[in-house]
Scaffold this motif. Structure first.
Motif, mmCIF file in Angstrom:
data_model
loop_
_atom_site.group_PDB
_atom_site.id
_atom_site.type_symbol
_atom_site.label_atom_id
_atom_site.label_comp_id
_atom_site.label_asym_id
_atom_site.label_seq_id
_atom_site.Cartn_x
_atom_site.Cartn_y
_atom_site.Cartn_z
ATOM 1 N N GLU A 192 -5.558 14.342 -0.737
ATOM 2 C CA GLU A 192 -5.893 12.985 -1.165
ATOM 3 C C GLU A 192 -5.858 12.034 0.044
ATOM 4 O OE1 GLU A 192 -3.480 15.027 -4.466
ATOM 5 O OE2 GLU A 192 -3.365 14.776 -2.279
ATOM 6 N N THR A 193 -6.734 11.059 0.035
ATOM 7 C CA THR A 193 -6.838 10.150 1.177
ATOM 8 C C THR A 193 -6.683 8.694 0.735
ATOM 9 O OG1 THR A 193 -9.256 10.148 0.959
ATOM 10 C CG2 THR A 193 -8.294 11.677 2.551
ATOM 11 N N MET A 194 -6.128 7.899 1.626
ATOM 12 C CA MET A 194 -5.974 6.460 1.399
ATOM 13 C C MET A 194 -6.333 5.728 2.681
ATOM 14 S SD MET A 194 -2.635 4.255 0.093
ATOM 15 C CE MET A 194 -1.542 4.798 1.423
ATOM 16 N N ARG A 195 -7.258 4.785 2.586
ATOM 17 C CA ARG A 195 -7.580 3.916 3.715
ATOM 18 C C ARG A 195 -6.833 2.603 3.548
ATOM 19 N NH1 ARG A 195 -12.736 1.851 5.094
ATOM 20 N NH2 ARG A 195 -12.102 1.896 7.279
ATOM 21 N N ILE A 196 -6.274 2.118 4.659
ATOM 22 C CA ILE A 196 -5.594 0.833 4.700
ATOM 23 C C ILE A 196 -6.361 -0.010 5.719
ATOM 24 C CG2 ILE A 196 -3.411 -0.343 5.167
ATOM 25 C CD1 ILE A 196 -2.076 2.478 4.728
ATOM 26 N N VAL A 197 -6.899 -1.140 5.288
ATOM 27 C CA VAL A 197 -7.815 -1.901 6.139
ATOM 28 C C VAL A 197 -7.346 -3.351 6.252
ATOM 29 C CG1 VAL A 197 -10.211 -2.594 6.518
ATOM 30 C CG2 VAL A 197 -9.715 -0.443 5.330
ATOM 31 N N THR A 198 -7.116 -3.809 7.489
ATOM 32 C CA THR A 198 -6.743 -5.197 7.694
ATOM 33 C C THR A 198 -7.986 -6.071 7.807
ATOM 34 O OG1 THR A 198 -6.693 -4.965 10.101
ATOM 35 C CG2 THR A 198 -4.642 -4.546 8.913
ATOM 36 N N ALA A 230 -12.641 6.893 1.238
ATOM 37 C CA ALA A 230 -11.387 7.547 0.885
ATOM 38 C C ALA A 230 -11.212 7.490 -0.623
ATOM 39 C CB ALA A 230 -10.221 6.856 1.583
ATOM 40 N N ASP A 231 -10.241 8.245 -1.128
ATOM 41 C CA ASP A 231 -9.992 8.243 -2.570
ATOM 42 C C ASP A 231 -9.557 6.862 -3.052
ATOM 43 O OD1 ASP A 231 -10.557 11.016 -2.983
ATOM 44 O OD2 ASP A 231 -8.610 11.487 -2.094
ATOM 45 N N VAL A 232 -8.824 6.163 -2.216
ATOM 46 C CA VAL A 232 -8.452 4.782 -2.543
ATOM 47 C C VAL A 232 -8.456 3.983 -1.249
ATOM 48 C CG1 VAL A 232 -5.956 5.227 -2.343
ATOM 49 C CG2 VAL A 232 -6.775 3.276 -3.678
ATOM 50 N N GLU A 233 -8.967 2.776 -1.301
ATOM 51 C CA GLU A 233 -8.968 1.886 -0.141
ATOM 52 C C GLU A 233 -8.203 0.621 -0.501
ATOM 53 O OE1 GLU A 233 -12.220 -0.782 2.201
ATOM 54 O OE2 GLU A 233 -12.486 1.405 2.342
ATOM 55 N N VAL A 234 -7.280 0.253 0.381
ATOM 56 C CA VAL A 234 -6.449 -0.929 0.195
ATOM 57 C C VAL A 234 -6.741 -1.869 1.355
ATOM 58 C CG1 VAL A 234 -4.109 -1.744 -0.228
ATOM 59 C CG2 VAL A 234 -4.699 0.630 -0.741
ATOM 60 N N GLN A 239 -0.304 -9.039 6.934
ATOM 61 C CA GLN A 239 0.948 -9.450 6.302
ATOM 62 C C GLN A 239 1.031 -8.945 4.869
ATOM 63 O OE1 GLN A 239 2.768 -13.545 6.617
ATOM 64 N NE2 GLN A 239 2.063 -13.711 4.505
ATOM 65 N N ASP A 240 -0.009 -9.192 4.079
ATOM 66 C CA ASP A 240 0.032 -8.772 2.682
ATOM 67 C C ASP A 240 0.051 -7.257 2.547
ATOM 68 O OD1 ASP A 240 0.141 -11.353 1.811
ATOM 69 O OD2 ASP A 240 -1.926 -11.458 1.089
ATOM 70 N N LEU A 241 -0.697 -6.558 3.400
ATOM 71 C CA LEU A 241 -0.689 -5.096 3.352
ATOM 72 C C LEU A 241 0.706 -4.556 3.646
ATOM 73 C CD1 LEU A 241 -4.035 -4.263 5.174
ATOM 74 C CD2 LEU A 241 -3.499 -3.732 2.791
ATOM 75 N N LEU A 242 1.331 -5.080 4.691
ATOM 76 C CA LEU A 242 2.682 -4.628 5.022
ATOM 77 C C LEU A 242 3.632 -4.864 3.863
ATOM 78 C CD1 LEU A 242 4.962 -3.697 6.915
ATOM 79 C CD2 LEU A 242 5.119 -6.067 7.725
ATOM 80 N N LEU A 243 3.594 -6.056 3.285
ATOM 81 C CA LEU A 243 4.562 -6.403 2.245
ATOM 82 C C LEU A 243 4.292 -5.656 0.942
ATOM 83 C CD1 LEU A 243 4.985 -10.203 2.982
ATOM 84 C CD2 LEU A 243 6.393 -8.281 3.753
ATOM 85 N N VAL A 244 3.046 -5.288 0.691
ATOM 86 C CA VAL A 244 2.751 -4.428 -0.462
ATOM 87 C C VAL A 244 3.239 -3.015 -0.185
ATOM 88 C CG1 VAL A 244 0.896 -3.333 -1.776
ATOM 89 C CG2 VAL A 244 0.838 -5.787 -1.364
ATOM 90 N N PRO A 251 0.900 -4.964 -5.776
ATOM 91 C CA PRO A 251 -0.427 -4.559 -5.294
ATOM 92 C C PRO A 251 -1.534 -5.552 -5.619
ATOM 93 C CG PRO A 251 0.699 -2.711 -6.337
ATOM 94 C CD PRO A 251 1.521 -3.936 -6.625
ATOM 95 N N THR A 252 -1.288 -6.451 -6.556
ATOM 96 C CA THR A 252 -2.303 -7.451 -6.886
ATOM 97 C C THR A 252 -2.567 -8.411 -5.726
ATOM 98 O OG1 THR A 252 -0.545 -8.775 -7.914
ATOM 99 C CG2 THR A 252 -1.877 -7.390 -9.365
ATOM 100 N N ARG A 253 -1.713 -8.405 -4.694
ATOM 101 C CA ARG A 253 -1.923 -9.285 -3.547
ATOM 102 C C ARG A 253 -3.004 -8.761 -2.602
ATOM 103 N NH1 ARG A 253 1.998 -13.290 -2.370
ATOM 104 N NH2 ARG A 253 0.776 -13.582 -0.477
ATOM 105 N N VAL A 254 -3.430 -7.505 -2.785
ATOM 106 C CA VAL A 254 -4.446 -6.923 -1.916
ATOM 107 C C VAL A 254 -5.586 -6.389 -2.767
ATOM 108 C CG1 VAL A 254 -2.825 -6.345 -0.075
ATOM 109 C CG2 VAL A 254 -3.238 -4.698 -1.908
#
Length: 272
Positions: A192-198, A230-234, A239-244, A251-254
């Motif tokens: 499974e993959t997850m992308r985290i994008v600033t 990716a399977d999920v992209e956030v 700042q919001d990504l880190l704090l989530v 998670p509603t912040r991103v």
């Protein structure tokens, strides 16, 4: 899609902050923490650290910086202290300030590249400076949320904290590390993959603006990432990504696209 090789925690090529910048950030975040707790109720539980009262959190910061300083200066192992045993002194502001300055001095005295003990094996002394900076940053936010005062994290600081979080989780998810954080074993998967994008970190050499995390039966891998599916992209501000990801904000912040259940499973098992 363009990837860089998978990274170990000792690899500094994807650090957004060098040693000087980490030292300055530790002092700044410790000061911001001090300001946030000054007028707050020290006997009340901290919502984002529900097992601790604010006074325990204050004690933890001063105690942690000194514990890390001792490790850096001696190079040897030291048991993790109990924050409930760290009663802040009357001059708690000076105590916090001196603790941060002492860690910075310890790293410069022994040399930032000098190998010292860590809970994941020998690492350069800057490991503890980076760990202290990001832990203090998160607790600064804990204190600000508790006191209902505003806060803002510099994007590059938050992005570096995301990288460090992924590096730590990568090691903690290894089968050999299950004794440290057993729940991290559940972060392993079947590809499974997850992308985290600033959305707010500028592009420059050695700066990561997105991460691709892959969950495998052997553990986690992650790569700096410049595109793809990716399977999920956030996505969101650093700042919001880190704090989530650190479970300080919902998670509603991103923005979440794709299989949101993968993100929720990650958050359930990734607390350090």
């Amino acid at each position: 899609m363009s990837h860089r090789p998978d990274h170990d925690i000792a690899d500094d090529t994807d650090q957004h902050l060098d040693t000087d910048q980490l030292a300055a950030a530790l002092v700044e975040q410790t000061t911001a923490f001090t300001e946030a707790v000054a007028g707050a109720d020290w006997d009340a539980p901290v919502p984002t650290c529900p097992a601790w009262q604010l006074r325990v959190l204050v004690g933890h910061i001063g105690q942690e910086h000194r514990w890390m300083s001792d490790i850096v200066r001696t190079g040897g192992a030291s048991p993790v202290p109990d924050p409930h045993h760290a009663e802040p002194p009357a001059d708690w502001r000076g105590w916090l300030r001196d603790g941060a300055a002492g860690l910075v001095d310890a790293v410069w005295t022994v040399g930032a590249d000098t190998p010292v003990w860590t809970f994941v094996g020998p690492r350069p002394a800057r490991f503890w400076l980076r760990r202290a900076t990001h832990d203090t940053t998160l607790h600064r936010v804990d204190a600000a949320l508790h006191a209902a005062v505003p806060y803002r994290l510099p994007p590059r600081l938050a992005a570096d904290a995301i990288t460090e979080l992924l590096q730590l989780l990568r090691l903690l998810a290894l089968p050999a590390a299950e004794g440290l954080r057993p729940t991290a074993a559940k972060l392993r998967g079947q590809g499974e993959t997850m992308r985290i994008v600033t959305t707010d970190v500028g592009t420059s050499p050695h700066t990561v603006t997105a991460w691709l995390v892959t969950r495998t039966p052997e553990g986690l891998t992650w790569q700096s990432d410049t595109g793809g599916v990716a399977d999920v992209e956030v996505s969101g501000t650093a700042q919001d990504l880190l704090l989530v990801l650190a479970r300080r904000l919902p998670p509603t912040r991103v923005s979440v696209d794709g299989q949101a259940a993968l993100l929720h499973h990650w958050l359930e098992h990734s607390l350090l």
